[in-house]
Scaffold this active site. Structure first.
Site, PDB file in Angstrom:
ATOM      1  N   LYS A 271       0.704  -1.134   0.024  1.00  0.00           N
ATOM      2  CA  LYS A 271      -0.101   0.046   0.040  1.00  0.00           C
ATOM      3  C   LYS A 271       0.793   1.123   0.135  1.00  0.00           C
ATOM      4  O   LYS A 271       0.577   2.298  -0.665  1.00  0.00           O
ATOM      5  CB  LYS A 271      -0.946  -0.124   1.138  1.00  0.00           C
ATOM      6  CG  LYS A 271      -2.260  -1.159   1.025  1.00  0.00           C
ATOM      7  CD  LYS A 271      -3.143  -1.234   2.158  1.00  0.00           C
ATOM      8  CE  LYS A 271      -4.014  -2.379   1.982  1.00  0.00           C
ATOM      9  NZ  LYS A 271      -4.708  -2.388   3.050  1.00  0.00           N
TER      10      LYS A 271
ATOM     11  N   ASP B 169     -10.118   1.936   2.708  1.00  0.00           N
ATOM     12  CA  ASP B 169     -10.111   0.993   4.032  1.00  0.00           C
ATOM     13  C   ASP B 169     -10.641   1.622   4.964  1.00  0.00           C
ATOM     14  O   ASP B 169     -11.568   0.894   5.771  1.00  0.00           O
ATOM     15  CB  ASP B 169      -8.488   0.705   4.408  1.00  0.00           C
ATOM     16  CG  ASP B 169      -7.984  -0.476   3.503  1.00  0.00           C
ATOM     17  OD1 ASP B 169      -8.762  -1.191   2.846  1.00  0.00           O
ATOM     18  OD2 ASP B 169      -6.876  -0.582   3.476  1.00  0.00           O
TER      19      ASP B 169
HETATM   20  P1  NDP Z   1       1.344  -4.862   7.287  1.00  0.00           P
HETATM   21  O1  NDP Z   1       2.460  -5.674   6.619  1.00  0.00           O
HETATM   22  O2  NDP Z   1       1.317  -3.417   6.638  1.00  0.00           O
HETATM   23  O3  NDP Z   1       1.532  -4.523   8.790  1.00  0.00           O
HETATM   24  C1  NDP Z   1       1.574  -5.690   9.681  1.00  0.00           C
HETATM   25  C2  NDP Z   1       1.617  -5.073  11.144  1.00  0.00           C
HETATM   26  O4  NDP Z   1       1.487  -6.288  12.225  1.00  0.00           O
HETATM   27  C3  NDP Z   1       2.768  -4.312  11.542  1.00  0.00           C
HETATM   28  O5  NDP Z   1       2.317  -3.323  12.513  1.00  0.00           O
HETATM   29  C4  NDP Z   1       3.724  -5.478  12.451  1.00  0.00           C
HETATM   30  O6  NDP Z   1       4.482  -4.765  13.287  1.00  0.00           O
HETATM   31  C5  NDP Z   1       2.578  -6.337  12.967  1.00  0.00           C
HETATM   32  N1  NDP Z   1       3.061  -7.448  13.192  1.00  0.00           N
HETATM   33  C6  NDP Z   1       3.409  -8.721  12.129  1.00  0.00           C
HETATM   34  N2  NDP Z   1       3.834  -9.636  12.842  1.00  0.00           N
HETATM   35  C7  NDP Z   1       3.491  -9.391  14.327  1.00  0.00           C
HETATM   36  C8  NDP Z   1       3.762 -10.092  15.470  1.00  0.00           C
HETATM   37  N3  NDP Z   1       4.301 -11.597  15.175  1.00  0.00           N
HETATM   38  N4  NDP Z   1       3.595  -9.828  16.600  1.00  0.00           N
HETATM   39  C9  NDP Z   1       3.166  -8.385  16.678  1.00  0.00           C
HETATM   40  N5  NDP Z   1       2.926  -7.860  15.587  1.00  0.00           N
HETATM   41  C10 NDP Z   1       3.051  -8.120  14.327  1.00  0.00           C
HETATM   42  O7  NDP Z   1      -0.112  -5.289   6.992  1.00  0.00           O
HETATM   43  P2  NDP Z   1      -1.619  -4.507   6.997  1.00  0.00           P
HETATM   44  O8  NDP Z   1      -1.464  -3.444   8.004  1.00  0.00           O
HETATM   45  O9  NDP Z   1      -1.880  -4.173   5.566  1.00  0.00           O
HETATM   46  O10 NDP Z   1      -2.594  -5.501   7.574  1.00  0.00           O
HETATM   47  C11 NDP Z   1      -2.988  -6.096   8.892  1.00  0.00           C
HETATM   48  C12 NDP Z   1      -4.141  -6.833   8.945  1.00  0.00           C
HETATM   49  O11 NDP Z   1      -5.106  -6.190   8.593  1.00  0.00           O
HETATM   50  C13 NDP Z   1      -3.825  -8.051   8.117  1.00  0.00           C
HETATM   51  O12 NDP Z   1      -4.567  -9.351   8.633  1.00  0.00           O
HETATM   52  C14 NDP Z   1      -4.622  -7.772   6.831  1.00  0.00           C
HETATM   53  O13 NDP Z   1      -5.393  -9.072   6.330  1.00  0.00           O
HETATM   54  C15 NDP Z   1      -5.831  -7.061   7.584  1.00  0.00           C
HETATM   55  N6  NDP Z   1      -6.543  -6.224   6.561  1.00  0.00           N
HETATM   56  C16 NDP Z   1      -7.941  -6.151   6.480  1.00  0.00           C
HETATM   57  C17 NDP Z   1      -8.663  -5.703   5.592  1.00  0.00           C
HETATM   58  C18 NDP Z   1     -10.115  -5.818   5.449  1.00  0.00           C
HETATM   59  O14 NDP Z   1     -10.733  -5.231   4.394  1.00  0.00           O
HETATM   60  N7  NDP Z   1     -10.617  -6.543   6.209  1.00  0.00           N
HETATM   61  C19 NDP Z   1      -7.897  -4.536   4.990  1.00  0.00           C
HETATM   62  C20 NDP Z   1      -6.644  -4.229   5.105  1.00  0.00           C
HETATM   63  C21 NDP Z   1      -6.194  -5.235   5.924  1.00  0.00           C
HETATM   64  P3  NDP Z   1       5.896  -4.307  12.889  1.00  0.00           P
HETATM   65  O15 NDP Z   1       5.614  -2.748  12.673  1.00  0.00           O
HETATM   66  O16 NDP Z   1       6.688  -4.482  14.271  1.00  0.00           O
HETATM   67  O17 NDP Z   1       6.386  -5.189  11.735  1.00  0.00           O
END
Ligand code: NDP
Length: 279
Positions: A65, A101
């Site tokens: 994104k 979103d």
């Molecule tokens: P990103 O990859 O951009 O961000 C992931 C986030 O999760 C970061 O803050 C990361 O932390 C954190 N994270 C990843 N692994 C872990 C872990 N093991 N423990 C703690 N924190 C963790 O993903 P998105 O923001 O795009 O998506 C996030 C979720 O939202 C996904 O499940 C996605 O499917 C869902 N989503 C749903 C939508 C819908 O329409 N329903 C639309 C958009 C997203 P760090 O910064 O430390 O890496």
């Protein structure tokens, strides 16, 4: 026939082709909508190849994104505020970007689930592309104090500085969660369930009137919704409705019509029951 696609990595699990086929049939629009898996280093190339082959619009999902915003010649106000694009619209001078979103989440919570977001002390877990998209819309919907907790504190700091504006907002480490007291709205916007698993969340974050929302759906939402159930939270919502609503908002960007989301949501909900729906 116009060509549309969703770009992600991975993307084979995406329900977007199914949702957009249903919307197109409902609106009488002839289109092709496919899923294109592009790793980060090939994302820009893949989008340009898609444009050369007649691509008229696209959705963009994890992890592209921010990269999508960077390749647009213009972005909407809500995409500018988010610094992230989930909808690409092909125009003469290149790609225009939007972010549906936040609108999708708020529409699902308020219109479908009847939640009043005004004044709610809100905890957002995660600071990735999804959080960027939803924070401006939650602020516009009137939430109270916002706390963004993230595994990597620096990412939350950058996000809040960029997206929260003058709103009362702060960040914290996951380890600080036990000292924060209760919230009126707790949103899981991490992808943790797909990786190492959900971080440990204290029950002290919840009170009976709290609403718990996971932006994921299916198995990805199960651990957080199970935590919410065990913490005594009645109002538990997964991300399926947001997914359908943000897709409908993309249709509005591309075709100027808003599809009826009710039947598409009902069909998907039948195929994908909400986890931890039992008490
Ligand atoms: P990103 O990859 O951009 O961000 C992931 C986030 O999760 C970061 O803050 C990361 O932390 C954190 N994270 C990843 N692994 C872990 C872990 N093991 N423990 C703690 N924190 C963790 O993903 P998105 O923001 O795009 O998506 C996030 C979720 O939202 C996904 O499940 C996605 O499917 C869902 N989503 C749903 C939508 C819908 O329409 N329903 C639309 C958009 C997203 P760090 O910064 O430390 O890496």
């Amino acid at each position: 026939m116009k060509r549309f696609a969703v770009f992600g990595h991975p993307v084979s699990h995406s329900l977007s082709p199914c949702i957009h086929a249903a919307f197109a049939a409902q609106c009488g629009i002839a289109l092709e909508y496919t899923a294109i898996d592009a790793p980060p280093e090939r994302f820009a190339q893949a989008v340009e190849a898609f444009a050369r082959n007649g691509g008229a619009g696209a959705n963009v999902t994890l992890p592209h994104k921010g990269a999508a915003a960077a390749l647009c010649t213009a972005v909407s106000e809500r995409a500018r505020r988010a610094g992230a694009v989930n909808t690409l619209i092909r125009v003469n001078d290149g790609w225009h970007g939007d972010n549906t979103d936040g609108t999708g989440l708020v529409r699902d919570l308020v219109a479908r689930h009847g939640l009043d977001l005004r004044g709610r002390r809100t905890l957002l877990l995660g600071a990735g592309g999804a959080t960027r998209g939803v924070v401006p819309a939650l602020i516009d919907a009137g939430i109270g104090e916002l706390v963004v907790a993230n595994r990597t504190r620096a990412n939350a700091d950058t996000l809040v500085a960029a997206v929260a504006g003058e709103h009362a907002a702060r960040t914290c480490e996951l380890a600080e969660l036990p000292s924060l007291g209760a919230f009126d709205l707790v949103i899981n916007a991490t992808s943790a369930a797909r990786a190492d698993g959900l971080p440990v969340l204290p029950a002290s974050l919840a009170r009976a009137s709290t609403a718990a929302v996971d932006l994921g759906y299916g198995a990805a939402a199960a651990p957080f919704l199970a935590w919410a159930r065990d913490a005594g939270i009645e109002a538990r919502v997964d991300g399926l409705g947001m997914l359908v609503e943000q897709a409908a908002e993309s249709v509005l960007c591309w075709h100027g019509v808003r599809p009826d989301t009710g039947p598409v949501y009902a069909a998907l909900r039948g195929a994908c029951p909400q986890p931890a729906a039992d008490r």
